[in-house]
Scaffold this motif. Structure first.
Motif, short mmCIF file in Angstrom:
data_model
loop_
_atom_site.label_atom_id
_atom_site.label_comp_id
_atom_site.label_asym_id
_atom_site.label_seq_id
_atom_site.Cartn_x
_atom_site.Cartn_y
_atom_site.Cartn_z
N VAL A 1 -5.89 -8.11 5.16
CA VAL A 1 -5.38 -7.29 6.24
C VAL A 1 -4.43 -6.26 5.66
CG1 VAL A 1 -4.05 -7.31 8.38
CG2 VAL A 1 -5.58 -9.19 7.86
N ARG A 2 -4.63 -5.00 6.03
CA ARG A 2 -3.79 -3.92 5.52
C ARG A 2 -2.53 -3.79 6.36
NH1 ARG A 2 -6.85 1.36 4.06
NH2 ARG A 2 -5.28 1.40 2.45
N ASP A 3 -1.45 -3.55 5.70
CA ASP A 3 -0.17 -3.35 6.37
C ASP A 3 -0.09 -1.89 6.80
OD1 ASP A 3 2.41 -3.40 7.26
OD2 ASP A 3 3.32 -3.63 5.27
N PRO A 4 0.00 -1.61 8.12
CA PRO A 4 0.02 -0.21 8.56
C PRO A 4 1.23 0.55 8.05
CG PRO A 4 0.40 -1.70 10.41
CD PRO A 4 0.06 -2.54 9.23
N SER A 5 2.36 -0.15 7.86
CA SER A 5 3.53 0.56 7.36
C SER A 5 3.34 1.00 5.92
CB SER A 5 4.78 -0.31 7.50
OG SER A 5 4.70 -1.43 6.66
N CYS A 6 2.57 0.23 5.15
CA CYS A 6 2.30 0.58 3.76
C CYS A 6 1.41 1.82 3.68
CB CYS A 6 1.68 -0.58 3.02
SG CYS A 6 1.57 -0.31 1.25
N SER A 7 0.39 1.91 4.54
CA SER A 7 -0.47 3.08 4.52
C SER A 7 0.28 4.32 5.00
CB SER A 7 -1.73 2.85 5.36
OG SER A 7 -1.39 2.61 6.70
N SER A 8 1.17 4.16 5.98
CA SER A 8 1.96 5.31 6.40
C SER A 8 2.95 5.71 5.32
CB SER A 8 2.69 5.03 7.71
OG SER A 8 3.61 3.97 7.56
N THR A 9 3.42 4.75 4.55
CA THR A 9 4.31 5.04 3.43
C THR A 9 3.58 5.83 2.36
OG1 THR A 9 5.56 3.03 3.86
CG2 THR A 9 5.83 4.02 1.71
N ARG A 10 2.35 5.43 2.05
CA ARG A 10 1.55 6.16 1.08
C ARG A 10 1.29 7.58 1.55
NH1 ARG A 10 -2.65 2.56 1.05
NH2 ARG A 10 -1.63 0.65 0.50
N PHE A 11 0.95 7.72 2.82
CA PHE A 11 0.70 9.04 3.39
C PHE A 11 1.97 9.89 3.30
CE2 PHE A 11 0.82 11.99 6.99
CZ PHE A 11 -0.30 12.75 6.71
N PHE A 12 3.10 9.31 3.65
CA PHE A 12 4.38 10.03 3.58
C PHE A 12 4.65 10.50 2.16
CE2 PHE A 12 8.85 9.94 2.43
CZ PHE A 12 9.36 10.88 3.29
N THR A 13 4.46 9.62 1.18
CA THR A 13 4.75 9.97 -0.21
C THR A 13 3.85 11.10 -0.70
OG1 THR A 13 5.44 7.70 -0.62
CG2 THR A 13 4.94 9.04 -2.54
N LYS A 14 2.55 11.01 -0.40
CA LYS A 14 1.63 12.07 -0.82
C LYS A 14 1.95 13.39 -0.13
CE LYS A 14 -2.21 9.09 -2.03
NZ LYS A 14 -3.58 8.69 -1.75
N THR A 15 2.25 13.33 1.15
CA THR A 15 2.56 14.54 1.90
C THR A 15 3.86 15.16 1.42
OG1 THR A 15 1.44 13.59 3.81
CG2 THR A 15 2.80 15.52 4.21
#
Length: 159
Positions: A1-15
């Protein structure tokens, strides 16, 4: 199961990394005054994104302020008739304005994302998200320190 906060964190970092790259290109191609005025578009982008995502009403007073900022941005983006050069040798005004505009939109997206994550998370999850963002941001932030700007493809032009 993917952690939604982790994917938003990755998106934030890349952006955020793209935002910094765009700022670098804009700063290398615009004079300081033009860059500062153009980055006021961050306020407009953030207002548009947050009002759309969170379905907030924008008061008449705020609309007037946003329109005033928009008029200033149009004036800055309008080329001055009769002037053939940039005013500064080696600067590419179009490239700088485009980079500053992209940076402003990215800033609006990042602010809206952070606000949505923080509004939907429990207080303890907020600390987790903030920790993830700060931890994942360390490597992209240190990359320019260890690798010259020429390796990253953002070297300013020789003047």
């Amino acid at each position: 199961v993917r952690d939604p906060s982790c994917s938003s964190t990755r998106f934030f970092t890349k952006t955020e990394n793209r935002y910094i790259q765009c700022l670098y290109v804009a700063a290398a191609n615009l004079d300081a005054a033009t860059l500062q005025v153009t980055l006021a578009a961050e306020v407009v982008a953030t207002a548009v994104f947050t009002s759309a995502v969170f379905q907030r009403r924008v008061t008449l007073r705020r609309w007037i302020a946003l329109i005033t900022i928009g008029i200033g941005l149009v004036i800055i983006h309008t080329p001055i008739v009769g002037i053939t050069g940039h005013g500064h040798a080696g600067l590419d005004r179009k490239k700088g304005l485009a980079a500053a505009d992209v940076a402003s939109v990215l800033a609006g997206i990042v602010v809206t994302l952070l606000e949505s994550v923080h509004k939907s998370a429990e207080p303890t999850d907020r600390y987790t998200v903030n920790f993830q963002i700060s931890t994942l941001s360390i490597l992209p932030a240190l990359a320019p320190v260890f690798f010259p700007a020429t390796l990253l493809g953002f070297a300013p032009r020789a003047r």
